[in-house]
Each structure stands twice: as C-alpha cells, then as structure tokens.
Scaffold this active site. Structure first.
Site: not given
Ligand SMILES: Cc1cc2nc3c(=O)[nH]c(=O)nc-3n(C[C@H](O)[C@H](O)[C@H](O)COP(=O)(O)OP(=O)(O)OC[C@H]3O[C@@H](n4cnc5c(N)ncnc54)[C@H](O)[C@@H]3O)c2cc1C
Length: 387
Positions: A125, A156, A276, A345-348, A371
């Site tokens: 969310e 997704t 290259r 490796i591809h450079g510029g 994930e």
């Molecule tokens: C292109 C894309 C497709 C996706 N598809 C799906 C989907 O199909 N279904 C779905 O349900 N989700 C989906 N996601 C969501 C994805 O799983 C989440 O974005 C991801 O789990 C991270 O959650 P967040 O972005 O809210 O980051 P946050 O939870 O806000 O984290 C922000 C930063 O804080 C760090 N952090 C958070 N808690 C801790 C902790 N306790 N200790 C240390 N570090 C911490 C994290 O590692 C990160 O670096 C998708 C995301 C993207 C970008």
C-alpha cells in the site's frame, strides 16, 4: 542441483530459442516505447507458460518449481518484464492450488492455465511496503458480501489482470495485527480504469521494468461475495500467512530473473569485449577485462545454484525463507553488479540506447527492491541464522 529431466531440458531449450529469435531483437525497443508486448505474451500463452505449475487435472503442464525457475531465467535473459507478466499470475495460481477450496480451483485454474484469465498479486500500500502488517485496506462484512475500501500500490499487472489476489484487514482490533488479515480473490474487468467500486489510475512511470504495467488500485465500496475469501470463510484471518508463503515463491522468481538478466549482461560484455579494440588489441585481451569476466561468470554460477536449490527445497514443501532469502539477496546483488560491470566494459557506448546493457542496468535496480528489499532479506537471513 539434481540432473534435469528430458522434459525440463526441452522446455528450457524451447523458451531459450524463442527468446533468441523473438525477444532479444525487440525487447529494448518495447522498453524504450514502454509498450505492452501483446504478441510476445500471446506466444507465451501458446507455449503453455501461464500454466506451467498448474496440475494436469486442471489443464496445466503440472511441472515443478525448479522447472518454473528455469523458464523464468530464460525469459529474463530476454526481458525481465516478460517474467513480470507471469509471476503475479503464477503466485496467485499457487495460492489457489495450495489454499483454495475445490470450487475455487475448478472455477479459476482451468482459465488461468490458458492465460484467458490473468492475475495480479497485491499486498503493498502507499504507506506500507516492507512493513506488511501496517496495511489498512479494509474488508467489511455486509450480508453475503464483503465491501472493500482502501488503496493498493505498485500492483504489477494491475490494469490488465482479470483477477487480483489481495490482502485486506478484516479485523483491525486483532493482536497481533496479522491475525486480522484476510486474502480475497477479487474478480474485476481487465483493461478498464473505472468500474463500480474500483479505480485504476494511469500506470506508474518507472525507471525500468517497462512494458508491464504497475498501478495503484483505489477501492471505494468494491463488493465481492463472501465466497471469494481464499479457501472459504474458515480462512478469515489467515491471509497474512498465505501471502508470506507465496512471497517465498516470488523470491525464487526474482532470483531466477536476476540470473537470467545477469547471464544476458555477461553475454553482451563478452560479445563487445571480443569486438572492441584499444591499444592495438581486442579489449578481451586486456587482463583487467578478463578479471571482470571471470568474476561475473563465477558469481552468476553461484547465484544459479542458490536459486535452483531454493526452488527445489520449496517444491519439497515447508518453510524456505532462509534459502529463498539468500537466493534472492545474492542473485539480485550479483545481477546489479554484473550489469554495472557490463556497462563499464562497454565504455561510453554502454551509456547509449543503441546497446541493450543500459536496459539491463535499469532493470537490475528493480530486482534489489521487489519482493522485499535486500535490506529486509538480510534481516530475515540473520534472524534465522541467529535462532
Ligand atoms: C516496479 C515494482 C513492482 C512491484 N510490484 C508489486 C506487486 O505486484 N505487488 C505488491 O504487493 N507489491 C509490489 N511492489 C512493492 C514492493 O514489494 C515494495 O516496494 C517493497 O517491498 C519495498 O517497500 P517500500 O517501497 O514501501 O519501501 P519501504 O518499506 O518504505 O522501505 C524504504 C527503505 O527502508 C528500508 N527498510 C524498511 N524497513 C527496514 C528495517 N526494518 N530495517 C532496515 N531497513 C529497512 C528498506 O529496505 C528501503 O531501503 C512492487 C514494487 C515495484 C518498485
């Protein structure tokens, strides 16, 4: 890793040849246009890839998770977005196969096998990603139905899916919070942005992972029958555990995608290094380049072993959070490193859209986030090791 069966070899080879002939020549153009690859997805349906792991009694190929990981690797070698099109579908199918009622299996699985019905998987969310227990999307009972309100993020396949496997809160007073969470199989109209109780805003603009849409979903009084609780009403309150078990599969999938992407980045690096010339010889003759190639190849092999080991263990049943976490963490960090080294490796020219490595570099970034971020993977791994 156990020896591959003839069937596993044949399917892997079929997908690899198809990727060489039909995907690699066009993937970067689709990526640059951010265009959904309709014809490629149709071909994936024809190859039976939407139903690889669904049992034969429902019309699927009935193959195991290792075969699934092998296929995902091959697809991702061409373009990770193709793996993204089937991954949420595969996770939803696995949840129905594992937790669904017989009626739900008969209703959904035969149509999921053909790809006639496609599924998304939604727990994230706007305010809750890593901290899944902070979700607030509410499902309230009204007679024979549940009414859903709230917002989901980063879904997704959120627009084109006909069905969403969704995690909701049915009891906000539950302690611990996860006991008040329930999974539903929501049916919706595919490709429609406004329908009763559900708005799908325009797809999110992303750095990579293009072609396949990621959307927000806004639920305002969306009605679903009580029979759509995954596995029936006895499973009210069991949604969090069901989703967490499916995420382990997602991690194997992301690891397999990482191996595929890294393999492609290495192949592109080798090809370029053999073409290259600098200082009077091919750059592949410079030892500094050779060291990079050796490190890339070795780390890809190690990633592959971790991913396929996790896939085999998950197929045996039981908990594999440690194995899946290690595989996802190592393979995706390797993919980012290998894509970066291939750029160097591809450079510029690596920075030019003329060569596919710039796409691989952008796509690799997603793998360390999706994930469960790699920070979260490390926390899970450490927790298990410290136990
Ligand atoms: C292109 C894309 C497709 C996706 N598809 C799906 C989907 O199909 N279904 C779905 O349900 N989700 C989906 N996601 C969501 C994805 O799983 C989440 O974005 C991801 O789990 C991270 O959650 P967040 O972005 O809210 O980051 P946050 O939870 O806000 O984290 C922000 C930063 O804080 C760090 N952090 C958070 N808690 C801790 C902790 N306790 N200790 C240390 N570090 C911490 C994290 O590692 C990160 O670096 C998708 C995301 C993207 C970008």
């Amino acid at each position: 890793m156990t020896r591959l069966s003839v069937e596993q070899e044949e399917l892997t080879q079929l997908v690899r040849s198809w990727v060489d002939q039909e995907v690699l020549p066009v993937a970067s153009a689709f990526d640059h246009r951010d265009e959904f690859p309709e014809e490629l997805v149709e071909a994936m349906k024809e190859m039976g890839l939407f139903g690889i792991t669904i049992p034969e009694e429902y019309g699927g190929l009935g193959l195991d998770l290792l075969t699934y990981a092998l296929v995902i690797k091959e697809l991702a070698r061409g373009w990770i977005s193709l793996a993204g099109v089937i991954n949420t579908h595969f996770m939803a199918a696995w949840m129905i196969m594992t937790y669904g009622s017989e009626e739900q299996k008969l209703h959904y699985l035969p149509r999921m096998v053909t790809g006639e019905m496609r599924s998304a998987y939604s727990m994230t969310e706007p305010q809750a990603g890593s901290d899944v227990q902070a979700i607030t999307t509410r499902a309230r009972r009204e007679g024979d139905e549940f009414v859903i309100d709230g917002s989901k993020m980063w879904v997704t396949n959120g627009l084109r899916a006909d069905m969403i496997m969704i995690l909701t809160v049915t009891d906000p007073t539950a302690e611990p919070r996860h006991r008040g969470m329930t999974a539903f199989i929501l049916e919706k109209e595919a490709g429609v942005s406004h329908q009763p109780g559900l708005i799908v805003p325009p797809q999110l603009k992303k750095m990579g992972y293009k072609g396949v849409e990621s959307t927000e979903l806004i639920f305002e009084g969306f009605r679903t029958p009580a029979s759509s609780v995954l596995g029936g009403e006895v499973n009210i309150g069991a949604g969090f555990k069901q989703f967490m078990a499916a995420v382990e599969l997602g991690r194997v999938n992301v690891g397999a995608r990482a191996v595929g992407l890294a393999t492609c980045a290495l192949e592109q690096a080798v090809k370029y290094a053999n073409e290259r010339e600098t200082f009077g010889k091919k750059i592949s003759k410079h030892q500094a380049i050779q060291l990079k190639i050796a490190q890339m190849g070795t780390k890809i092999k190690a990633s592959e072993l971790l991913v396929f080991d996790a896939a085999e263990k998950k197929a045996e049943g039981g908990r594999v959070d440690l194995e899946a976490g290690m595989a996802k963490y190592f393979a995706t960090e390797t993919a980012l490193e290998v894509a970066t080294e291939s750029m160097r490796i591809h450079g510029g020219y690596g920075y030019s859209q003329e060569f596919m490595v710039e796409r691989l570099y952008r796509d690799a970034m997603l793998l360390i986030l999706g994930e469960g971020t790699n920070e979260i993977q490390q926390l899970l791994i450490a927790r298990r090791l410290l136990e």
